[in-house]
Scaffold this motif. Structure first.
Motif, mmCIF file in Angstrom:
data_model
loop_
_atom_site.group_PDB
_atom_site.id
_atom_site.type_symbol
_atom_site.label_atom_id
_atom_site.label_comp_id
_atom_site.label_asym_id
_atom_site.label_seq_id
_atom_site.Cartn_x
_atom_site.Cartn_y
_atom_site.Cartn_z
ATOM 1 N N UNK A 1 -7.529 -8.013 2.312
ATOM 2 C CA UNK A 1 -7.480 -6.619 1.925
ATOM 3 C C UNK A 1 -7.034 -5.734 3.082
ATOM 4 N N UNK A 2 -7.377 -6.116 4.301
ATOM 5 C CA UNK A 2 -7.024 -5.294 5.449
ATOM 6 C C UNK A 2 -5.509 -5.145 5.592
ATOM 7 N N UNK A 4 -3.307 -5.092 3.210
ATOM 8 C CA UNK A 4 -2.864 -4.132 2.196
ATOM 9 C C UNK A 4 -3.177 -2.702 2.626
ATOM 10 N N UNK A 5 -4.320 -2.520 3.239
ATOM 11 C CA UNK A 5 -4.689 -1.176 3.707
ATOM 12 C C UNK A 5 -3.697 -0.699 4.763
ATOM 13 N N UNK A 6 -3.361 -1.576 5.706
ATOM 14 C CA UNK A 6 -2.403 -1.193 6.738
ATOM 15 C C UNK A 6 -1.006 -0.968 6.153
ATOM 16 N N UNK A 7 -0.687 -1.685 5.083
ATOM 17 C CA UNK A 7 0.594 -1.478 4.413
ATOM 18 C C UNK A 7 0.654 -0.078 3.793
ATOM 19 N N UNK A 8 -0.428 0.345 3.190
ATOM 20 C CA UNK A 8 -0.487 1.698 2.618
ATOM 21 C C UNK A 8 -0.308 2.744 3.715
ATOM 22 N N UNK A 9 -1.011 2.568 4.814
ATOM 23 C CA UNK A 9 -0.922 3.517 5.934
ATOM 24 C C UNK A 9 0.492 3.539 6.504
ATOM 25 N N UNK A 10 1.048 2.364 6.726
ATOM 26 C CA UNK A 10 2.375 2.259 7.335
ATOM 27 C C UNK A 10 3.462 2.895 6.472
ATOM 28 N N UNK A 11 3.472 2.537 5.197
ATOM 29 C CA UNK A 11 4.522 3.077 4.323
ATOM 30 C C UNK A 11 4.302 4.564 4.036
ATOM 31 N N UNK A 12 3.059 4.982 3.979
ATOM 32 C CA UNK A 12 2.788 6.421 3.854
ATOM 33 C C UNK A 12 3.316 7.187 5.060
ATOM 34 N N UNK A 70 -11.588 2.650 6.860
ATOM 35 C CA UNK A 70 -10.156 2.368 6.915
ATOM 36 C C UNK A 70 -9.507 2.560 5.546
ATOM 37 N N UNK A 71 -10.179 2.140 4.495
ATOM 38 C CA UNK A 71 -9.666 2.333 3.139
ATOM 39 C C UNK A 71 -9.597 3.822 2.798
ATOM 40 N N UNK A 72 -10.611 4.553 3.166
ATOM 41 C CA UNK A 72 -10.623 6.000 2.922
ATOM 42 C C UNK A 72 -9.458 6.650 3.670
ATOM 43 N N UNK A 73 -9.239 6.218 4.901
ATOM 44 C CA UNK A 73 -8.134 6.754 5.698
ATOM 45 C C UNK A 73 -6.792 6.462 5.023
ATOM 46 N N UNK A 74 -6.634 5.246 4.518
ATOM 47 C CA UNK A 74 -5.381 4.874 3.856
ATOM 48 C C UNK A 74 -5.142 5.743 2.627
ATOM 49 N N UNK A 75 -6.191 5.947 1.833
ATOM 50 C CA UNK A 75 -6.070 6.776 0.636
ATOM 51 C C UNK A 75 -5.701 8.215 1.017
ATOM 52 N N UNK A 76 -6.363 8.735 2.018
ATOM 53 C CA UNK A 76 -6.093 10.092 2.475
ATOM 54 C C UNK A 76 -4.659 10.207 2.985
ATOM 55 N N UNK A 77 -4.247 9.210 3.745
ATOM 56 C CA UNK A 77 -2.902 9.199 4.322
ATOM 57 C C UNK A 77 -1.840 9.187 3.219
ATOM 58 N N UNK A 78 -2.056 8.351 2.217
ATOM 59 C CA UNK A 78 -1.094 8.244 1.116
ATOM 60 C C UNK A 78 -1.029 9.535 0.308
#
Length: 101
Positions: A1-2, A4-12, A70-78
């Motif tokens: 899962x980690x 995928x989270x970094x993928x969301x952050x990176x592409x965002x 980290x998941x919350x950060x990814x969601x916020x970033x996206x």
């Protein structure tokens, strides 16, 4: 899962960078370049959103995804990237009108 989270952050983040580059191009009167940068931003958002959807589907299918900072950060970033890209599309549109006159 980690991963995928970094993928969301990176592409965002990539999407935000393309969107802000689009404003700069539009300010310089390079409207076609700005529109192309916005397309690239959308492609990055699509990748991030697809990854987010996979995580949601995994949870729906019974996989226990532990919510963490980290998941919350990814969601916020996206969500921020999506919002900014949408606003920047309007700004580029305004520059397009200004440069046509």
């Amino acid at each position: 899962m980690e991963n995928e989270i970094f993928e969301i952050i990176s592409h965002g983040g990539n999407a935000r960078a393309f969107a802000f580059d689009a404003i700069k191009a539009a300010q310089e009167g390079k409207i076609e370049e700005a529109e192309e940068l916005l397309k690239q931003a959308q492609e990055e958002l699509d990748i991030a959103h697809n990854t987010q959807t996979k995580l949601i589907q995994a949870e729906i299918n019974g996989h226990n995804l532990q919510m963490n900072l980290l998941m919350v950060h990814a969601q916020d970033h996206l969500m921020t990237a999506i919002s900014e890209k949408n606003l920047i599309e309007h700004i580029v549109g305004l520059y397009k009108v200004l440069h046509e006159k």
